[in-house]
Motif scaffolding. Structure first.
Motif, short mmCIF file in Angstrom:
data_model
loop_
_atom_site.label_atom_id
_atom_site.label_comp_id
_atom_site.label_asym_id
_atom_site.label_seq_id
_atom_site.Cartn_x
_atom_site.Cartn_y
_atom_site.Cartn_z
N PHE A 79 4.23 -33.13 14.58
CA PHE A 79 4.34 -33.16 16.03
C PHE A 79 3.47 -32.07 16.66
O PHE A 79 2.81 -32.30 17.67
N VAL A 80 3.45 -30.90 16.02
CA VAL A 80 2.59 -29.80 16.48
C VAL A 80 1.13 -30.25 16.53
O VAL A 80 0.42 -30.03 17.52
N GLU A 81 0.68 -30.88 15.45
CA GLU A 81 -0.72 -31.29 15.39
C GLU A 81 -1.02 -32.46 16.32
O GLU A 81 -2.09 -32.49 16.96
N ARG A 82 -0.10 -33.40 16.41
CA ARG A 82 -0.34 -34.59 17.24
C ARG A 82 -0.55 -34.22 18.70
O ARG A 82 -1.38 -34.82 19.39
N TYR A 83 0.18 -33.19 19.18
CA TYR A 83 0.12 -32.84 20.60
C TYR A 83 -0.48 -31.46 20.85
O TYR A 83 -0.33 -30.90 21.93
N ASN A 84 -1.15 -30.92 19.81
CA ASN A 84 -1.89 -29.67 19.96
C ASN A 84 -1.01 -28.55 20.49
O ASN A 84 -1.34 -27.88 21.48
N LEU A 85 0.13 -28.34 19.84
CA LEU A 85 1.09 -27.31 20.24
C LEU A 85 0.91 -26.07 19.37
O LEU A 85 0.18 -26.07 18.39
N THR A 86 1.61 -25.00 19.74
CA THR A 86 1.61 -23.78 18.93
C THR A 86 2.93 -23.70 18.16
O THR A 86 3.97 -24.15 18.63
N VAL A 87 2.87 -23.09 16.99
CA VAL A 87 4.05 -22.96 16.14
C VAL A 87 4.20 -21.51 15.70
O VAL A 87 3.22 -20.85 15.36
N ALA A 88 5.43 -21.02 15.73
CA ALA A 88 5.73 -19.65 15.30
C ALA A 88 5.75 -19.62 13.77
O ALA A 88 6.67 -20.16 13.15
N LEU A 89 4.76 -18.97 13.18
CA LEU A 89 4.60 -18.97 11.72
C LEU A 89 4.88 -17.59 11.14
O LEU A 89 4.71 -16.57 11.83
N LEU A 379 5.03 -25.65 1.80
CA LEU A 379 4.22 -24.43 1.71
C LEU A 379 2.75 -24.71 2.01
O LEU A 379 2.09 -23.91 2.69
N GLN A 380 2.23 -25.81 1.50
CA GLN A 380 0.84 -26.16 1.76
C GLN A 380 0.60 -26.41 3.25
O GLN A 380 -0.41 -25.97 3.81
N TYR A 381 1.53 -27.11 3.89
CA TYR A 381 1.37 -27.43 5.31
C TYR A 381 1.44 -26.15 6.15
O TYR A 381 0.65 -25.95 7.09
N MET A 382 2.39 -25.28 5.82
CA MET A 382 2.52 -24.02 6.54
C MET A 382 1.25 -23.19 6.40
O MET A 382 0.74 -22.62 7.38
N SER A 383 0.71 -23.14 5.17
CA SER A 383 -0.51 -22.37 4.92
C SER A 383 -1.69 -22.95 5.69
O SER A 383 -2.51 -22.20 6.25
N TYR A 384 -1.78 -24.28 5.74
CA TYR A 384 -2.87 -24.93 6.46
C TYR A 384 -2.79 -24.63 7.95
O TYR A 384 -3.80 -24.24 8.58
N LEU A 385 -1.60 -24.78 8.56
CA LEU A 385 -1.46 -24.51 9.99
C LEU A 385 -1.70 -23.04 10.31
O LEU A 385 -2.26 -22.71 11.37
N TYR A 386 -1.32 -22.17 9.39
CA TYR A 386 -1.56 -20.74 9.58
C TYR A 386 -3.06 -20.47 9.65
O TYR A 386 -3.54 -19.71 10.51
#
Length: 417
Positions: A79-89, A379-386
């Motif tokens: 959802f973050v990627e689809r709508y270009n949002l920010t995520v607290a990582l 973990l991979q997805y979190m690392s990628y978004l980071y």
């Protein structure tokens, strides 16, 4: 009779008129298409029924342990990627938001006390309302998920078998439950938190507290004040439909492939006696679950209705089946030894064999990206978004059999700018 002023140019005027109608139609279409993505103006609006459906894009998900929460995290990341949002990582090399420490805003990468608010928060943390509110916007929607403690404890036992002292020194889950205090030491709560009332702990409370009726009622009321919605993992599809309605999201926003599940041969069969003992040993979690299981079904009856729920669950499963046929080579999860692309290997823990997926080889680039994100481990997805969100920071070192840039190349993902 021809329209006045168009005697010599009748056909030309008709074309212009038709184009004008087409433009009006298109403007109306895009307005309808985007109406779901208006952010609410105030926290109070989240609780007031409205005739206009407004998609919630400021959302905090409390990720509890062994409750299908990794699947929801994947939904949130997409959802973050689809709508270009920010995520607290997680900051630095953390993979959780400080867990098992009680959450502090400083556990979030680039948090500043004044200014930065994030749209989405969904990584593991131990809930602390005041600190979370520093990071998230005032109109944030808060939700979490619970699971029947009988199934949740057995899952925790297998998954944390090697890391939790109370589990490690017991032979199996039934032996542990026959005499838990023989293995469990409350003083070692940081090592043993997964062994008793872990959901109670995740919500920020003492998992070794006495089962006191007044205390439990006070905690339940506080959770109801802090969270707008509590889902139930045992009814996951029903939970996704309720979440879709509550947040005003699309069906594809909540579609999923089950992640972080384990093979059936690692499931330990609980005896009837053990099941009853869990209700006593984890009585705080048991009463937490019973309370919010009731409110979950009450919420469905008040907002969706059981007939409509059944119809939408069937629709979700049909869409899920369609995507599995499109994306997956085996059309089901496979054991770790059968995962061909090691970039998609989930983190393995304890005595569990955590399953993953193989993608079809004949996917076009666009479909490949969509399918990759649906099966990408936590973990991979979190690392990628980071890496995408904080391109100038040192990349996460996950201890997995892949590191950037090899992960980026294997997944065919865009390079962080």
């Amino acid at each position: 009779m021809k329209t006045p002023g168009c005697t010599s140019r009748y056909i030309k005027c008709l074309i212009i008129f038709s184009l004008s109608l087409g433009l009006i139609f298109l403007l109306g279409f895009f307005r309808m298409k985007n109406k779901n993505y208006i952010i609410s103006k105030s926290h109070k609006e989240l609780l007031i029924p409205s005739t206009s459906c407004r998609a919630r894009t400021n959302v905090m998900f409390l990720k509890t342990h062994k409750t299908a929460s990794s699947t929801i995290l994947n939904i949130m990341f997409r959802f973050v990627e689809r709508y270009n949002l920010t995520v607290a990582l997680p900051a630095g090399q953390l993979v959780h938001l400080g867990y098992p420490k009680t959450f502090l805003a400083d556990f979030v990468e680039e948090f500043q006390a004044i200014g930065q608010n994030y749209n989405i928060m969904c990584n593991h943390l131990r809930f602390n309302a005041l600190e979370v509110q520093k990071v998230m916007a005032a109109n944030t929607f808060y939700f979490s998920i619970l699971r029947n403690p009988i199934h949740q404890l057995e899952s925790s036992y297998v998954y944390y078998k090697d890391s939790v002292p109370a589990f490690r020194i017991s032979k199996d889950v039934n032996k542990y439950l026959a005499s838990p205090m023989k293995y469990y030491r409350p003083a070692d709560y940081k090592q043993n938190i997964y062994a008793r009332n872990i959901m109670w702990f995740d919500f920020g409370y003492n998992n070794n507290a006495k089962d006191n009726k007044k205390y439990i009622q006070a905690v339940l009321k506080k959770i109801e004040r802090n969270f707008h919605l509590i889902l139930i993992a045992d009814y996951f599809d029903e939970s996704m439909i309720l979440l879709k309605h509550t947040l005003c999201w699309d069906l594809d926003d909540v579609i999923y492939f089950k992640l972080n599940s384990r093979s059936q041969d690692t499931v330990q069969t609980l005896t009837p006696e053990s099941k009853e003992r869990i209700k006593v040993w984890c009585s705080l979690d048991w009463k937490l679950y019973l309370h919010f299981n009731q409110s979950f079904w009450r919420r469905i009856e008040e907002t969706i209705g059981l007939k409509e729920l059944e119809k939408e669950v069937n629709h979700l499963r049909m869409r899920q089946k369609e995507l599995m046929e499109t994306c997956l080579l085996d059309q089901e999860a496979v054991g770790k030894e059968h995962i061909k692309n090691k970039a998609l290997l989930p983190f393995q823990s304890g005595a569990a064999n955590i399953l993953g997926y193989n993608l079809r080889q004949d996917l076009d680039n666009r479909t490949l990206r969509t399918c990759q994100k649906m099966i990408m481990p936590e973990l991979q997805y979190m690392s990628y978004l980071y890496a995408v969100q904080h391109p100038h920071k040192k990349r996460k070192q996950l201890g997995l059999p892949l590191l950037w840039p090899s992960f980026q190349e294997k997944m065919q993902l865009p390079a962080p700018s």
